[in-house]
Design a protein around this motif. Structure first.
Motif, PDB file in Angstrom:
ATOM      1  N   HIS A 150      -8.383   1.001  -3.905  1.00  0.00           N
ATOM      2  CA  HIS A 150      -9.278   0.809  -2.762  1.00  0.00           C
ATOM      3  C   HIS A 150      -9.984   2.136  -2.475  1.00  0.00           C
ATOM      4  O   HIS A 150      -9.385   3.053  -1.913  1.00  0.00           O
ATOM      5  N   PRO A 194     -10.794   1.300   8.596  1.00  0.00           N
ATOM      6  CA  PRO A 194     -10.067   2.000   7.540  1.00  0.00           C
ATOM      7  C   PRO A 194      -9.868   3.491   7.830  1.00  0.00           C
ATOM      8  O   PRO A 194     -10.654   4.093   8.554  1.00  0.00           O
ATOM      9  N   GLY A 195      -8.827   4.047   7.257  1.00  0.00           N
ATOM     10  CA  GLY A 195      -8.568   5.483   7.388  1.00  0.00           C
ATOM     11  C   GLY A 195      -7.098   5.829   7.565  1.00  0.00           C
ATOM     12  O   GLY A 195      -6.659   6.882   7.125  1.00  0.00           O
ATOM     13  N   LEU A 248       0.205   4.076   0.734  1.00  0.00           N
ATOM     14  CA  LEU A 248      -0.144   5.042   1.776  1.00  0.00           C
ATOM     15  C   LEU A 248       1.041   5.351   2.692  1.00  0.00           C
ATOM     16  O   LEU A 248       1.180   6.474   3.179  1.00  0.00           O
ATOM     17  N   ASP A 298      -6.547  -6.391   4.635  1.00  0.00           N
ATOM     18  CA  ASP A 298      -5.948  -5.059   4.588  1.00  0.00           C
ATOM     19  C   ASP A 298      -5.939  -4.448   5.981  1.00  0.00           C
ATOM     20  O   ASP A 298      -6.992  -4.196   6.556  1.00  0.00           O
ATOM     21  N   GLY A 334      -0.612   1.912   9.658  1.00  0.00           N
ATOM     22  CA  GLY A 334       0.095   1.732  10.930  1.00  0.00           C
ATOM     23  C   GLY A 334      -0.756   1.328  12.118  1.00  0.00           C
ATOM     24  O   GLY A 334      -0.318   1.447  13.259  1.00  0.00           O
ATOM     25  N   GLY A 339       1.236  -1.784   4.222  1.00  0.00           N
ATOM     26  CA  GLY A 339       1.786  -0.447   4.014  1.00  0.00           C
ATOM     27  C   GLY A 339       2.961  -0.166   4.916  1.00  0.00           C
ATOM     28  O   GLY A 339       4.129  -0.240   4.506  1.00  0.00           O
ATOM     29  N   SER A 340       2.664   0.119   6.181  1.00  0.00           N
ATOM     30  CA  SER A 340       3.727   0.548   7.103  1.00  0.00           C
ATOM     31  C   SER A 340       4.780  -0.543   7.300  1.00  0.00           C
ATOM     32  O   SER A 340       5.964  -0.237   7.464  1.00  0.00           O
ATOM     33  N   HIS A 379      -1.306  -1.353  -4.237  1.00  0.00           N
ATOM     34  CA  HIS A 379      -2.574  -1.007  -3.579  1.00  0.00           C
ATOM     35  C   HIS A 379      -2.618   0.512  -3.363  1.00  0.00           C
ATOM     36  O   HIS A 379      -1.725   1.087  -2.743  1.00  0.00           O
ATOM     37  N   GLY A 432      -2.654  -3.696   9.165  1.00  0.00           N
ATOM     38  CA  GLY A 432      -1.859  -4.272  10.249  1.00  0.00           C
ATOM     39  C   GLY A 432      -1.140  -5.564   9.893  1.00  0.00           C
ATOM     40  O   GLY A 432      -0.740  -6.319  10.788  1.00  0.00           O
ATOM     41  N   SER A 458       0.848  -1.191   0.000  1.00  0.00           N
ATOM     42  CA  SER A 458       0.000   0.000   0.000  1.00  0.00           C
ATOM     43  C   SER A 458       0.881   1.237   0.000  1.00  0.00           C
ATOM     44  O   SER A 458       1.672   1.455   0.920  1.00  0.00           O
ATOM     45  N   MET A 492     -12.074   4.334  -0.480  1.00  0.00           N
ATOM     46  CA  MET A 492     -12.686   4.584   0.832  1.00  0.00           C
ATOM     47  C   MET A 492     -13.390   5.928   0.735  1.00  0.00           C
ATOM     48  O   MET A 492     -12.987   6.914   1.362  1.00  0.00           O
ATOM     49  N   ASP A 538      -4.755   3.624  -1.839  1.00  0.00           N
ATOM     50  CA  ASP A 538      -5.816   3.965  -0.891  1.00  0.00           C
ATOM     51  C   ASP A 538      -6.362   5.355  -1.174  1.00  0.00           C
ATOM     52  O   ASP A 538      -5.666   6.350  -1.004  1.00  0.00           O
TER      53      ASP A 538
HETATM   54  C1  DX5 Z   1      -6.174   1.535   5.733  1.00  0.00           C
HETATM   55  C2  DX5 Z   1      -5.805   1.250   4.311  1.00  0.00           C
HETATM   56  C3  DX5 Z   1      -4.680   0.318   4.200  1.00  0.00           C
HETATM   57  C4  DX5 Z   1      -3.401   0.807   4.834  1.00  0.00           C
HETATM   58  C5  DX5 Z   1      -2.727  -0.376   5.417  1.00  0.00           C
HETATM   59  O1  DX5 Z   1      -7.330   2.278   5.764  1.00  0.00           O
HETATM   60  O2  DX5 Z   1      -6.875   0.703   3.597  1.00  0.00           O
HETATM   61  O3  DX5 Z   1      -4.454  -0.131   2.871  1.00  0.00           O
HETATM   62  O4  DX5 Z   1      -2.527   1.450   3.961  1.00  0.00           O
HETATM   63  O5  DX5 Z   1      -1.648   0.078   6.133  1.00  0.00           O
HETATM   64  P1  DX5 Z   1      -0.908  -0.814   7.203  1.00  0.00           P
HETATM   65  O6  DX5 Z   1      -0.350  -1.989   6.459  1.00  0.00           O
HETATM   66  O7  DX5 Z   1       0.153   0.106   7.727  1.00  0.00           O
HETATM   67  O8  DX5 Z   1      -1.924  -1.198   8.230  1.00  0.00           O
END
Ligand code: DX5
Ligand code: ZN
Length: 206
Positions: free
Chosen positions: A63, A137-138, A8, A166, A141, A188-189, A30, A168, A6, A65, A32
């Motif tokens: 994705h 979502p939002g 993000l 998706d 990390g 992502g993180s 991915h 953590g 991701s 949101m 976001d």
């Molecule tokens: C959260 C996003 C995720 C996010 C995941 O709302 O949909 O795709 O980037 O990030 P990590 O992997 O850090 O939880």
């Protein structure tokens, strides 16, 4: 396991370079998209997606949101999305939304942690990807919600297409989501916070 980093958690001042750095190891990218309404955060829109489309051939897993995805999905089709995922909670006409997206690219439906699988059970035949949110979502990390493992298992019994997770995801929980039935992990993180993107991505390929 399909690994979808991701962006993000990437460095947005050098998105092209970040994409190039993960490209040899990643399966999908991915993206976001947040509107500050469906979720309490804002990210990028279709203009940015279109401009990074030039950087890579990897599939773009978009994705959304956002509220009222029916108003905006076409912008992402035009920007070069390969998969567009909408939230079941974000539209009053999920069936129509899915059918519309399917005319142009692959389609996914995402479920917030509190949303039951029964919300989508009648349209599972129509979708390519079921994205199970393992955080609210939002934001990147956040901590993986353990209770979602049961939901993944239940989804696997109902659905033959891609099951994505998706939120953590890291090397210590990827095995249990795989065993529960997930085919795709979004991270992502964990990836962008690692010194070696290669090692981080490979550690998710269980
Ligand atoms: C959260 C996003 C995720 C996010 C995941 O709302 O949909 O795709 O980037 O990030 P990590 O992997 O850090 O939880
Ligand atoms: Zn996401």
């Amino acid at each position: 396991m399909i690994v979808a980093p991701s962006l993000l958690s990437a460095d947005f001042s050098k998105l092209g370079e970040e994409i190039k750095a993960i490209e040899p190891y990643a399966d999908w990218i991915h993206l976001d998209i947040m509107d500050g309404h469906f979720v309490p955060n804002m990210t990028i829109g279709a203009i940015v997606v279109k401009s990074i489309r030039k950087v890579t051939m990897l599939p773009f897993d978009v994705h959304l949101m956002i509220s009222e995805p029916e108003k905006y999905y076409m912008d992402f089709v035009k920007a070069g999305a390969d998969i567009i995922t909408v939230h079941a909670e974000a539209t009053h006409s999920l069936y129509r939304m899915v059918k519309e997206i399917k005319k142009h690219c692959k389609v996914g439906v995402a479920l917030n942690p509190a949303t039951s699988l029964s919300t989508v059970e009648n349209i599972l035949d129509e979708i390519d990807l079921l994205l199970i949110m393992t955080v609210e979502p939002g934001f990147g990390g956040q901590k993986f919600i353990d209770g979602m493992v049961k939901k993944i298992k239940k989804a696997r019994k109902m659905f033959d297409g891609y099951i994505g997770v998706d939120g953590g995801i890291n090397e210590s929980n990827v095995k249990k989501v795989k065993e529960a039935g997930a085919d795709v992990v979004v991270a992502g993180s964990y990836i962008f916070g690692s010194k070696s993107y290669k090692k981080a991505i490979e550690s998710l390929r269980v």
